[in-house]
Design an enzyme around this catalytic site. Structure first.
Site, PDB file in Angstrom:
ATOM      1  N   ILE A  13      51.719   5.451  60.542  1.00 20.08           N
ATOM      2  CA  ILE A  13      52.373   5.151  59.260  1.00 20.08           C
ATOM      3  C   ILE A  13      51.957   6.124  58.161  1.00 20.08           C
ATOM      4  CG2 ILE A  13      52.879   2.727  59.723  1.00 20.08           C
ATOM      5  CD1 ILE A  13      50.326   1.966  58.235  1.00 20.08           C
ATOM      6  N   GLY A  14      50.988   6.994  58.474  1.00 21.28           N
ATOM      7  CA  GLY A  14      50.555   7.985  57.500  1.00 21.28           C
ATOM      8  C   GLY A  14      49.658   9.019  58.150  1.00 21.28           C
ATOM      9  N   GLU A  15      49.658  10.200  57.569  1.00 21.19           N
ATOM     10  CA  GLU A  15      48.808  11.266  58.091  1.00 21.19           C
ATOM     11  C   GLU A  15      48.282  12.100  56.951  1.00 21.19           C
ATOM     12  OE1 GLU A  15      49.447  13.954  61.963  1.00 21.19           O
ATOM     13  OE2 GLU A  15      50.966  12.406  61.670  1.00 21.19           O
ATOM     14  N   THR A  17      44.979  15.132  55.875  1.00 19.12           N
ATOM     15  CA  THR A  17      44.335  16.325  56.398  1.00 19.12           C
ATOM     16  C   THR A  17      43.301  15.988  57.462  1.00 19.12           C
ATOM     17  OG1 THR A  17      44.579  17.237  54.181  1.00 19.12           O
ATOM     18  CG2 THR A  17      43.196  18.468  55.693  1.00 19.12           C
ATOM     19  N   ALA A  19      42.684  12.527  58.600  1.00 15.62           N
ATOM     20  CA  ALA A  19      42.839  11.203  59.209  1.00 15.62           C
ATOM     21  C   ALA A  19      44.291  10.899  59.528  1.00 15.62           C
ATOM     22  CB  ALA A  19      42.293  10.131  58.271  1.00 15.62           C
ATOM     23  N   LYS A  20      44.460   9.973  60.452  1.00 13.70           N
ATOM     24  CA  LYS A  20      45.758   9.436  60.789  1.00 13.70           C
ATOM     25  C   LYS A  20      45.672   7.939  60.521  1.00 13.70           C
ATOM     26  CE  LYS A  20      47.963  11.272  64.280  1.00 13.70           C
ATOM     27  NZ  LYS A  20      48.473  11.666  65.589  1.00 13.70           N
ATOM     28  N   LYS A  36      42.782   3.431  59.719  1.00 16.41           N
ATOM     29  CA  LYS A  36      42.554   4.844  59.401  1.00 16.41           C
ATOM     30  C   LYS A  36      41.645   5.391  60.493  1.00 16.41           C
ATOM     31  CE  LYS A  36      41.030   7.698  55.483  1.00 16.41           C
ATOM     32  NZ  LYS A  36      40.581   7.627  54.082  1.00 16.41           N
ATOM     33  N   ASP A 130      40.858  10.351  42.008  1.00 15.88           N
ATOM     34  CA  ASP A 130      42.066  10.938  42.602  1.00 15.88           C
ATOM     35  C   ASP A 130      43.241   9.973  42.472  1.00 15.88           C
ATOM     36  OD1 ASP A 130      43.511  12.998  43.831  1.00 15.88           O
ATOM     37  OD2 ASP A 130      43.040  12.308  45.864  1.00 15.88           O
TER      38      ASP A 130
END
Length: 179
Positions: A13-15, A17, A19-20, A36, A130
């Site tokens: 569902i996300g990637e 630099t 971690a996936k 994660k 961030d």
């Protein structure tokens, strides 16, 4: 289907630099979570051990309705699995891109959630560093939740200012670029 502890891993569902993030389901409770996944070799190669430890310790400290909740941390021989609350509404960034300008009342609600969460973090001595639309997630009711504490800081007692420059270049204040 791959399993990690009590979790069956599903689609990505996300990637990022380093971690996936995968969707997963707790096989005991049936609850959905986000996992994660970090490769230990990558963490060692990029000398990120302290940063990952700090991110996990910060996520254990912050418990607030407008912050993505850490459930647990698991590890295998080669990977670290950070089990997080699954937030169904996606990133605020994607919503802004899709819709353009958001209605004022909705924007006001998002801002109130953001300020409540940031105030809570600061009361715990946690500084995210961030905050950007990509790190602000929305749940199924449209409630905002802060995610990704990877650049966060926990200043030592007695230290007033943080002296390291960080953040996403497109969102950093101009005066930070002048250092």
């Amino acid at each position: 289907m791959r399993r990690v502890g009590n979790y069956e891993l599903g689609r990505t569902i996300g990637e990022g630099t380093f971690a996936k993030v995968k969707f997963a389901r707790n096989t005991e409770t049936g609850k959905s979570v986000a996992v994660k996944i970090l490769a230990k070799s990558t963490i060692l190669k990029h000398r990120m051990v302290d940063q990952i430890k700090k991110e996990i310790s910060i996520m254990k400290i912050v418990r607030h309705p407008n912050i993505v909740r850490l459930h647990e941390v698991l590890a295998s021989r080669t990977k670290i699995y950070i089990i997080l609350e699954f937030v169904t509404g996606g990133e605020l960034f994607d919503k802004i891109v899709q819709q353009g300008k958001l209605p004022e009342d909705e924007t006001r609600q998002h801002f109130q959630h953001l300020i409540d969460a940031v105030d809570y973090c600061h009361s715990k001595g946690v500084y995210h560093r961030d905050l950007k639309p990509e790190n602000l997630l929305l749940d199924y009711q449209g409630n905002l939740k802060i995610s990704d504490f990877g650049l966060s800081a926990l200043p030592q007692q007695g230290v007033g200012l943080l002296h390291t420059t960080c953040g996403t270049p497109n969102y950093v204040a101009p005066e930070v670029h002048s250092f």
